[in-house]
Structures are given as C-alpha cells and as structure tokens.
Enzyme design. Structure first.
Site, PDB file in Angstrom:
ATOM      1  N   ILE A  48       3.642  -8.209 -49.321  1.00 15.97           N
ATOM      2  CA  ILE A  48       3.109  -9.082 -50.375  1.00 15.97           C
ATOM      3  C   ILE A  48       3.920 -10.376 -50.353  1.00 15.97           C
ATOM      4  CG2 ILE A  48       2.637  -9.343 -52.835  1.00 15.97           C
ATOM      5  CD1 ILE A  48       2.569  -6.305 -53.072  1.00 15.97           C
ATOM      6  N   CYS A  58       8.472  -6.832 -48.184  1.00 10.50           N
ATOM      7  CA  CYS A  58       7.930  -6.179 -46.985  1.00 10.50           C
ATOM      8  C   CYS A  58       7.158  -4.913 -47.345  1.00 10.50           C
ATOM      9  CB  CYS A  58       9.065  -5.780 -46.051  1.00 10.50           C
ATOM     10  SG  CYS A  58       9.948  -7.153 -45.312  1.00 10.50           S
ATOM     11  N   GLU A  60       7.421  -1.967 -46.027  1.00 18.80           N
ATOM     12  CA  GLU A  60       8.255  -0.761 -46.086  1.00 18.80           C
ATOM     13  C   GLU A  60       8.896  -0.612 -47.461  1.00 18.80           C
ATOM     14  OE1 GLU A  60       8.214  -3.199 -43.913  1.00 18.80           O
ATOM     15  OE2 GLU A  60       8.940  -2.595 -41.935  1.00 18.80           O
TER      16      GLU A  60
HETATM   17  N1  THU Z   1       7.377  -7.954 -42.875  1.00 21.34           N
HETATM   18  C1  THU Z   1       7.239  -6.669 -43.298  1.00 21.34           C
HETATM   19  O1  THU Z   1       6.367  -6.357 -44.116  1.00 21.34           O
HETATM   20  N2  THU Z   1       8.085  -5.736 -42.802  1.00 21.34           N
HETATM   21  C2  THU Z   1       9.090  -5.993 -41.913  1.00 21.34           C
HETATM   22  O2  THU Z   1       9.873  -5.108 -41.592  1.00 21.34           O
HETATM   23  C3  THU Z   1       9.221  -7.329 -41.333  1.00 21.34           C
HETATM   24  C4  THU Z   1       8.385  -8.398 -41.938  1.00 21.34           C
HETATM   25  C5  THU Z   1       6.468  -8.974 -43.413  1.00 21.34           C
HETATM   26  C6  THU Z   1       7.128  -9.960 -44.324  1.00 21.34           C
HETATM   27  C7  THU Z   1       6.216 -11.159 -44.187  1.00 21.34           C
HETATM   28  O3  THU Z   1       5.146 -11.017 -45.108  1.00 21.34           O
HETATM   29  C8  THU Z   1       5.656 -11.038 -42.789  1.00 21.34           C
HETATM   30  O4  THU Z   1       5.908  -9.720 -42.360  1.00 21.34           O
HETATM   31  C9  THU Z   1       6.272 -12.013 -41.802  1.00 21.34           C
HETATM   32  O5  THU Z   1       7.640 -11.949 -41.815  1.00 21.34           O
END
Ligand code: THU
Length: 142
Positions: A48, A58, A60
């Site tokens: 989000i 993130c 996770e």
């Molecule tokens: N992102 C995640 O959801 N998990 C991760 O472990 C790495 C990055 C997301 C955050 C952001 O919305 C997009 O990926 C780009 O960084």
C-alpha cells in the site's frame, strides 16, 4: 517442516490474488504476500503506497499485521508473489519484522517465470537483532 505441494499452491494462489489489490500508483510494482500460520491459518497482504512515499507499507508487513491482529504470532512460511520475470526477495525491513515472530521461517518467492527463490529467514537475516538481543543484554545499560 517443509511446505507440501498443496500448501505451496494455496499460498501462491492467495498471494497472486491479493497482489491484484495492491495500491501502487507510484512504483507500479505489485506485491502479494501470503503467510502460513503454525495453526494452519493463512494471512495475506499487498503493498500500500502513499503520496507521502515514505509511508508505503510492504505486502509482507501488511500480512504480518493481519495475522497478529487475528491472534496468530507464529508462522511457518511466507510466500511472496510479484508479477515479474524473476522472483523478488523481501526487503530488509520485512525480514526484520517477520523474524520477530518466526526465527525459523521459510521464505519462498515466486513470479510469472519458472524460477522460485527459497531461503530460511536465518539465511536472509544472519546475525540479526531480535527479542533475544534485548533479553541477553537487559542489565547492560544500568
Ligand atoms: N515492496 C513490497 O511490498 N515488499 C518488499 O519486500 C519490497 C518492496 C513494495 C513497496 C513498494 O510499494 C514497491 O514494492 C516498490 O518498492
């Protein structure tokens, strides 16, 4: 304990599904995460983003928040899906947050290509700071 094929498939389907709900207009990088609890329940999260970029959460960590709010604090497997050609490993902040609850967690990253990344959280976050660090040093700051 290692993941059965059926568990792998249901985590993957759930992570793919929830990635479709990601709010990521700034990066256009969709992430879906599915956590398998030690009690057999599954918890999901997507990334989000926010116009104030640093407030992005993130996938996770959103999955962890859902699990903890539902009373599940022990996880067996974290599966991460990205609609990419190569699998994506979890970021450092998410490694730290999942390790808090499950120091023996298995992490599996899948994507639209054939490659699958499998690692333990101990491999992804060696020599980590955690609850034990506080307990072991609780009287050192007097
Ligand atoms: N992102 C995640 O959801 N998990 C991760 O472990 C790495 C990055 C997301 C955050 C952001 O919305 C997009 O990926 C780009 O960084």
């Amino acid at each position: 304990m290692s993941l059965t094929e059926a568990q792998f498939e249901s985590l993957k389907l759930a992570a793919m599904d929830v990635s479709g709900n990601a709010w990521c207009p700034y990066s256009d990088f969709r992430v879906g995460a599915a956590l398998l609890g030690a009690d057999g329940r599954m918890f999901c999260g997507c990334n989000i983003e926010n116009a104030s970029y640093g407030l992005t959460i993130c996938a996770e960590r959103n999955a962890v928040a859902e699990a903890v709010a539902a009373g599940c604090r022990e996880f067996l497997t974290l599966l991460i899906y990205t609609p990419t050609a190569q699998p994506t490993a979890p970021c450092g902040a998410c490694r730290q947050v999942v390790a808090e609850f499950s120091p023996d967690l298995e992490v599996v990253s899948v994507c639209d290509g054939p490659d699958v990344l499998r690692a333990s959280i101990r491999q992804l976050l060696p020599h980590s700071f955690g609850p034990q660090s506080l307990r072991d040093n609780s009287d050192s700051c007097d």
